[in-house]
Design an enzyme around this catalytic site. Structure first.
Site, short mmCIF file in Angstrom:
data_model
loop_
_atom_site.label_atom_id
_atom_site.label_comp_id
_atom_site.label_asym_id
_atom_site.label_seq_id
_atom_site.Cartn_x
_atom_site.Cartn_y
_atom_site.Cartn_z
N LEU A 199 0.85 -1.19 0.00
CA LEU A 199 0.00 0.00 0.00
C LEU A 199 0.89 1.24 0.00
O LEU A 199 1.64 1.48 0.94
CB LEU A 199 -0.92 0.01 1.21
CG LEU A 199 -2.05 -1.03 1.18
CD1 LEU A 199 -2.82 -1.02 2.49
CD2 LEU A 199 -2.99 -0.77 0.02
N CYS A 246 -10.47 3.06 9.39
CA CYS A 246 -9.88 2.96 8.06
C CYS A 246 -8.94 1.77 7.97
O CYS A 246 -8.92 1.04 6.98
CB CYS A 246 -9.12 4.25 7.72
SG CYS A 246 -8.31 4.23 6.11
N CYS A 304 -6.97 10.79 7.25
CA CYS A 304 -6.50 10.28 5.97
C CYS A 304 -7.40 10.66 4.81
O CYS A 304 -6.94 10.72 3.68
CB CYS A 304 -6.36 8.76 6.04
SG CYS A 304 -7.91 7.89 6.43
#
Length: 810
Positions: A427, A520, A620
């Site tokens: 990621l 998240c 984020c």
């Protein structure tokens, strides 16, 4: 003579605007005239991309050929659409695109013929294919229809034509409100039916003839359109008739009268203590076209777009020689502005009929200018708009040249005889931490594929600020090129809305303090992302988090232990505390053992393109948007009183309880009365959501608040190992973080059985125990054990105590 000629020429030129103004009804130039059948053929055209276009000799067609007329039609269509989409300011133009994107439905949810509404001669309907009816006769007979009637209905011609229920009369304020809703009202349809419709027949047999009152409810369930009819009497659940419609693309099964899209209609009867009876009918879309075979393309991803944009075309021939087509643009996009651009291009293409050469002759890089959007859109979106047009052109070429095998694999399989490397899905955010982590994995011999997740709401928040996704993705591209690693973008925006944003809004509305970053991680990065790459068979998933994992084997049970990073400031175990064993079992944290200073040094050593990029701050998904602006967009204002905790006096007015959190000092002075401000500093000590009250005190550090800041309750306690550690069950001392940061608090946790709730008594009072915030537990200040959520129970104790006087005025 020369003077007279020049004078005559001057008079003619001066009179030209008046002459042009009288050429058509309502003093509208013929080029802009419209009829009920759509845009008429133009005998003149305009220079595009000018504020007040005027006809010129150079813009007039030089002949009456069809290609020239089609070209004029396309340029005029662009001009008219630009006048509709471009507003007085860039912000309002982006808002218009976002509103179009909200209204735009992906083709899997478009039963209506709205793309053909400008040309009634091209009516779209669905016609049943009676050769594919399944179990229809049996179902009708069981409902009371005679067998003869059922057989006749099974072979009858049935056609559906759909009309969308819209809210076009809504004001701009109402539309902007709808734009910001998490779950907007989905558009529903009215249907005109020709022939004996199965659903109506069944409803008539079961309800009407038995004189039972009934009601109907339509709704979307994913991409399935559900209609249900059930009794209106209280407590009655049966009988119930349910119809489920889905649009399915079956490439290779096209017919001259329609495209490759079929509609599956499943009708079921639910009766008490009786098995469910279901039938399925297949409908094919029919355009009633006068030309030859309808052409359609497969759904194709638009390359170069960070948003997931997919396009498919349908070309309906309007004349027998196939020289002219109505071009219908279908597709889907996961970003509002991208969907708005798709809608704009669809309007242009469906405004008239064109020959293929006209569409193919337009330079994709000129599309933004033709629509007067070039200065409004970012460079990335300008490129994306050009890529959309390129895909449209390529699909037209492919349909006209015949079927080709365009399927490509998302990942090539290499078999050169060498031992395979362990594969890692990395990621990548564009920051220094994840970029260093990626390069460490490459140097350690892993086969790495980088993934950029699009999860924030940059489209919905475009009217609040600018989100940096374009910059982030550009940096990710540079980092991957530098490392020789492939990069893919995956959009989890819908999942993020449903699993993180909705939670954040709901918690804030209740007056609690949410922590979307924890959700998240547990629900998106280590949840939905796993699902998205499930068929790729990666051995590991890696991130740039500052945390460590340790394998352990206790009593024959293998598990992962989550440990803090050695850098106490950068440690991110707090945000990972809600993860489960099954989520951690294949995770790698390549930089978890390093301090931030060492990561920066490695960035220099690797000579990364982003080595000097500053660290990101804040939540984020917000980018540059402030959290209070985000809350204002979704929750608006709901004013209430601010009262003194000691006296109960009103000392100010707040705009909404969600703008303030327990322990807050900074910012509260702006909403206090001047006299009260002079007696500060003031702190938020509690909220009474039932009365919309903010309770504040200027004695927050006094003994009167000792127990309120030290004793509290937690709920939803979960342990990473799957069960509570023994010493916690016994109520002994435990280390914890009340919020992200280096500070470790100590105290005791007393669990209330297996309820997932407990009571915490801190050794020292805390700065602000905000309900909704996470408390993360540690063993010996190293291993992260699990987490819980602060509840309102200590609020209730505080509000019912003698500390706060009764606020009678509210």
């Amino acid at each position: 003579m020369r003077f007279i000629f020049l004078l005559q020429w001057h008079i003619i030129m001066m009179s030209l605007p008046l002459v042009l103004g009288l050429m058509s009804s309502k003093y509208v130039p013929q080029t802009l005239r419209q009829s009920e059948n759509g845009l008429e053929r133009r005998k003149s055209t305009f220079l595009l991309n000018t504020p007040t276009p005027t006809p010129t000799s150079s813009s007039m067609p030089t002949d009456d050929s069809d290609s020239s007329l089609h070209h004029d039609d396309l340029k005029t269509a662009f001009w008219i659409e630009s006048k509709s989409v471009v507003k007085d300011t860039p912000k309002n133009t982006n808002m218009e695109l976002a509103l179009r994107g909200r209204k735009y439905s992906p083709f899997r949810r478009r039963f209506d013929s709205e793309i053909c509404d400008k040309d009634p001669s091209l009516k779209t309907l669905f016609r049943r294919d009676n050769l594919l009816n399944a179990n229809l006769v049996e179902l009708l007979v069981k409902c009371g229809v005679t067998e003869e009637e059922a057989l006749q209905q099974n072979m009858s011609v049935v056609e559906h034509s759909y009309t969308r229920r819209s809210n076009d009369d809504a004001s701009m304020e109402e539309k902007e409100t709808a734009l910001n809703e998490i779950d907007p009202n989905d558009e529903l349809f009215d249907v005109d039916i020709s022939g004996a419709d199965t659903f109506n027949t069944i409803v008539s047999q079961i309800f009407t003839e038995t004189e039972n009152d009934f009601q109907r409810h339509d709704q979307w369930d994913g991409d399935a359109y559900i209609s249900e009819v059930y009794p209106t009497s209280e407590g009655a659940s049966y009988p119930k008739v349910r119809m489920e419609k889905t649009l399915i693309s079956e490439k290779g099964d096209t017919h001259n009268e329609g495209d490759d899209l079929i509609m599956s209609v499943k009708t079921s009867i639910f009766q008490d203590s009786v098995d469910v009876i279901t039938t399925e009918e297949i409908y094919r879309r029919d355009y009633n076209n006068v030309g030859g075979k309808v052409l359609s393309s497969s759904l194709q991803r638009v390359p170069g777009c960070i948003a997931n944009v997919n396009i498919r075309l349908v070309m309906v021939p309007m004349v027998e020689d196939n020289s002219s087509y109505k071009i219908l643009l279908d597709g889907e996009a996961d970003a509002l502005l991208s969907a708005g651009l798709l809608s704009t291009l669809r309007n242009v293409l469906s405004s008239s009929e064109f020959d293929a050469s006209t569409i193919l002759s337009v330079d994709p890089n000129d599309i933004a200018s033709e629509l007067n959007l070039k200065s409004v859109l970012s460079s990335g979106r300008n490129d994306g708009l050009a890529s959309m047009w390129t895909v449209i052109q390529n699909q037209i070429k492919g349909m006209l040249s015949g079927p080709t095998n365009q399927e490509t694999s998302s990942a090539e399989v290499k078999d050169d005889g060498a031992p395979s490397k362990p594969t890692v899905a990395m990621l990548l955010s564009g920051g220094v931490d994840s970029s260093v982590a990626l390069n460490l994995l490459v140097n350690q011999g892993y086969d790495v594929t980088a993934f950029y997740l699009k999860i924030w709401l940059e489209d919905e928040l475009s009217h609040l600020g600018q989100c940096p996704w374009e910059d982030d993705y550009a940096v990710c591209t540079q980092v991957c090129e530098h490392a020789g690693v492939p990069l893919e973008a995956i959009s989890l925006q819908r999942e993020y809305k449903e699993r993180v944003i909705s939670y954040t809004i709901d918690e804030a509305r209740k007056g609690r303090t949410p922590n979307p970053d924890i959700f998240c991680n547990s629900r998106i990065k280590f949840g939905c992302f796993y699902d998205a790459i499930d068929n790729r068979n990666f051995d590991y998933v890696a991130t740039g988090h500052y945390a460590q994992l340790l394998d352990s084997n206790d009593s024959g049970i293998s598990r992962k232990r989550l440990l803090r990073a050695p850098d106490p400031v950068k440690d991110q175990s707090y945000f990972l505390a809600a993860l489960k064993q099954e989520q951690l079992h294949r995770v790698l944290f390549p930089i978890g053992h390093l301090e931030k200073k060492m990561v920066r040094e490695l960035a220099e050593e690797f000579d990364l393109p982003n080595k000097n990029r500053p660290d990101s701050q804040g939540l984020c998904f917000l980018g540059k948007v402030r959290f209070d602006e985000f809350l204002a967009a979704y929750l608006g204002n709901d004013p209430g009183d601010i009262v003194d905790a000691e006296t109960g006096d009103i000392i100010g007015r707040h705009n909404g309880i969600w703008y303030h959190t327990v322990g807050q000092r900074k910012g509260i002075g702006k909403v206090l009365q001047p006299k009260a401000t002079a007696k500060g500093p003031w702190y938020v000590v509690a909220k009474d959501t039932s009365k919309r009250l903010i309770i504040a005190s200027n004695q927050y550090d006094e003994d009167v608040f000792e127990s309120t800041r030290r004793i509290f309750y937690v709920e939803e306690v979960k342990w990473i190992s799957g069960s509570a550690p023994k010493h916690v069950e016994e109520g002994t001392q435990i280390n914890m973080k009340i919020r992200h940061g280096p500070k470790i608090a100590t105290g005791s946790l007393h669990m209330e059985g297996d309820s997932g709730m407990g009571k915490i008594e801190l050794d020292q009072k805390d700065g602000g125990l905000a309900p909704g915030q996470f408390v993360v537990f540690y063993d010996d200040m190293v291993e992260c054990l699990g987490s819980g959520v602060i509840s309102e129970r200590h609020w209730m104790d505080f509000l019912s105590s003698d500390i706060l006087k009764t606020h009678e005025t509210v």
